[in-house]
Design a protein around this motif. Structure first.
Motif, PDB file in Angstrom:
ATOM      1  N   UNK A 174      29.380  47.531  83.406  1.00 41.20           N
ATOM      2  CA  UNK A 174      28.453  47.366  82.283  1.00 41.20           C
ATOM      3  C   UNK A 174      28.508  48.574  81.360  1.00 41.20           C
ATOM      4  N   UNK A 175      28.622  49.768  81.937  1.00 43.94           N
ATOM      5  CA  UNK A 175      28.744  50.985  81.132  1.00 43.94           C
ATOM      6  C   UNK A 175      30.019  50.973  80.299  1.00 43.94           C
ATOM      7  N   UNK A 176      31.139  50.685  80.931  1.00 44.63           N
ATOM      8  CA  UNK A 176      32.416  50.727  80.226  1.00 44.63           C
ATOM      9  C   UNK A 176      32.488  49.695  79.116  1.00 44.63           C
ATOM     10  N   UNK A 177      32.058  48.472  79.409  1.00 43.94           N
ATOM     11  CA  UNK A 177      32.124  47.414  78.391  1.00 43.94           C
ATOM     12  C   UNK A 177      31.164  47.714  77.248  1.00 43.94           C
ATOM     13  N   UNK A 178      29.959  48.160  77.573  1.00 38.16           N
ATOM     14  CA  UNK A 178      29.001  48.502  76.512  1.00 38.16           C
ATOM     15  C   UNK A 178      29.544  49.613  75.631  1.00 38.16           C
ATOM     16  N   UNK A 179      30.106  50.635  76.252  1.00 40.57           N
ATOM     17  CA  UNK A 179      30.663  51.750  75.483  1.00 40.57           C
ATOM     18  C   UNK A 179      31.798  51.292  74.566  1.00 40.57           C
ATOM     19  N   UNK A 180      32.547  50.287  75.020  1.00 42.43           N
ATOM     20  CA  UNK A 180      33.655  49.766  74.228  1.00 42.43           C
ATOM     21  C   UNK A 180      33.181  48.944  73.037  1.00 42.43           C
ATOM     22  N   UNK A 181      32.094  48.203  73.228  1.00 42.15           N
ATOM     23  CA  UNK A 181      31.643  47.257  72.198  1.00 42.15           C
ATOM     24  C   UNK A 181      30.626  47.863  71.239  1.00 42.15           C
ATOM     25  N   UNK A 182      29.873  48.855  71.676  1.00 47.68           N
ATOM     26  CA  UNK A 182      28.829  49.425  70.818  1.00 47.68           C
ATOM     27  C   UNK A 182      29.339  49.906  69.455  1.00 47.68           C
ATOM     28  N   UNK A 183      30.498  50.545  69.355  1.00 48.99           N
ATOM     29  CA  UNK A 183      30.954  50.961  68.017  1.00 48.99           C
ATOM     30  C   UNK A 183      31.119  49.800  67.043  1.00 48.99           C
TER      31      UNK A 183
END
Length: 252
Positions: free
Chosen positions: A124-133
């Motif tokens: 969840x951390x990795x995917x969120x970090x990828x999509x947030x920008x």
């Protein structure tokens, strides 16, 4: 952009991880019914996830399959790039990918512990970090993390699952606080005991707790329906919250 009725998400693009079955699949289809185009991801179930994409297209919405392992940083970076290039934007992210195994705590190996936490929490951390920008660029975003009631009430032989799911609550609150001024909301949807066919990674289905107030298991669409509700425009003033769909099993 229309914001009423069945097309409340028209013009929006959603990404659902672990979307090949159960709540993930039902959520992807529910978002499509409300007008969203949907990117669906899976680690290895290619045939199943392609079938979900076809169901979305049959509803008149665009769909894109992105394969990858949410525990792999390089995979997630690639997945984010593919997702963005598919439709040019991502407005909604549902972090649903998970595995649920069982092992007594005293017999649990460090690798077993790390496997569950890596998929559920690190993923969840990795995917969120990828999509947030991508969301920041449009000053709009909705993130829903799929928790689990065992993270709130505990469970025998599931210390790793309880810990990972409880960690999602903290991640949700952190995202809500850090990105509120960017037009991004984050909430955590916590299903209780949900019936239906279970995957091979779910372990044995525990007996139905006697203290479910409604006296039955939940249905997959009842859990997914609340995920979708958190993604609708009517929920834009809601962030940092943990929402339980457990038939009254747990009442915070």
């Amino acid at each position: 952009m229309t914001t009423t009725g069945e097309q409340a998400l028209s013009g929006r693009v959603a990404m659902v991880t672990g979307a090949s079955r159960r709540i993930g699949r039902a959520t992807a289809l529910g978002l499509a019914r409300h007008g969203a185009d949907v990117i669906v991801t899976a680690r290895s179930a290619r045939d199943e996830i392609e079938a979900v994409a076809e169901e979305i297209r049959a509803l008149g919405r665009r769909a894109q399959v992105v394969m990858g392992d949410v525990t792999s940083e390089s995979d997630v970076i690639r997945m984010g790039e593919e997702a963005r290039s598919a439709f040019g934007r991502i407005d909604i992210l549902v972090n649903n990918a998970a595995v649920r195994r069982q092992s007594p705590l005293l017999d649990m190996s460090l690798s077993e512990w790390r496997e569950i936490n890596s998929v559920v929490l690190d993923g969840a951390f990795l995917v969120s970090r990828s999509i947030l920008p991508v969301m920041i660029e449009n000053s709009y975003g909705v993130i829903v993390n799929i928790g689990g009631v065992t993270g709130h009430i505990g469970a025998k032989n599931r210390a790793h699952v309880c810990t990972a799911k409880a960690g999602l609550v903290g991640l949700t609150k952190a995202i809500a606080v850090e990105f509120a001024d960017r037009g991004i909301t984050a909430n955590c949807l916590v299903p209780g005991k949900i019936g239906g066919e279970r995957s091979a990674t779910s372990g044995e289905s525990p007996a139905m707790p006697a203290d479910i107030l409604l006296g039955r298991e939940g249905e997959i669409d009842e859990a997914a329906g609340m995920v979708v509700a958190l993604c609708l425009p009517a929920a834009r003033f809601m962030t940092g919250q943990t929402v339980h769909v457990s038939g009254g099993l747990y009442m915070p």
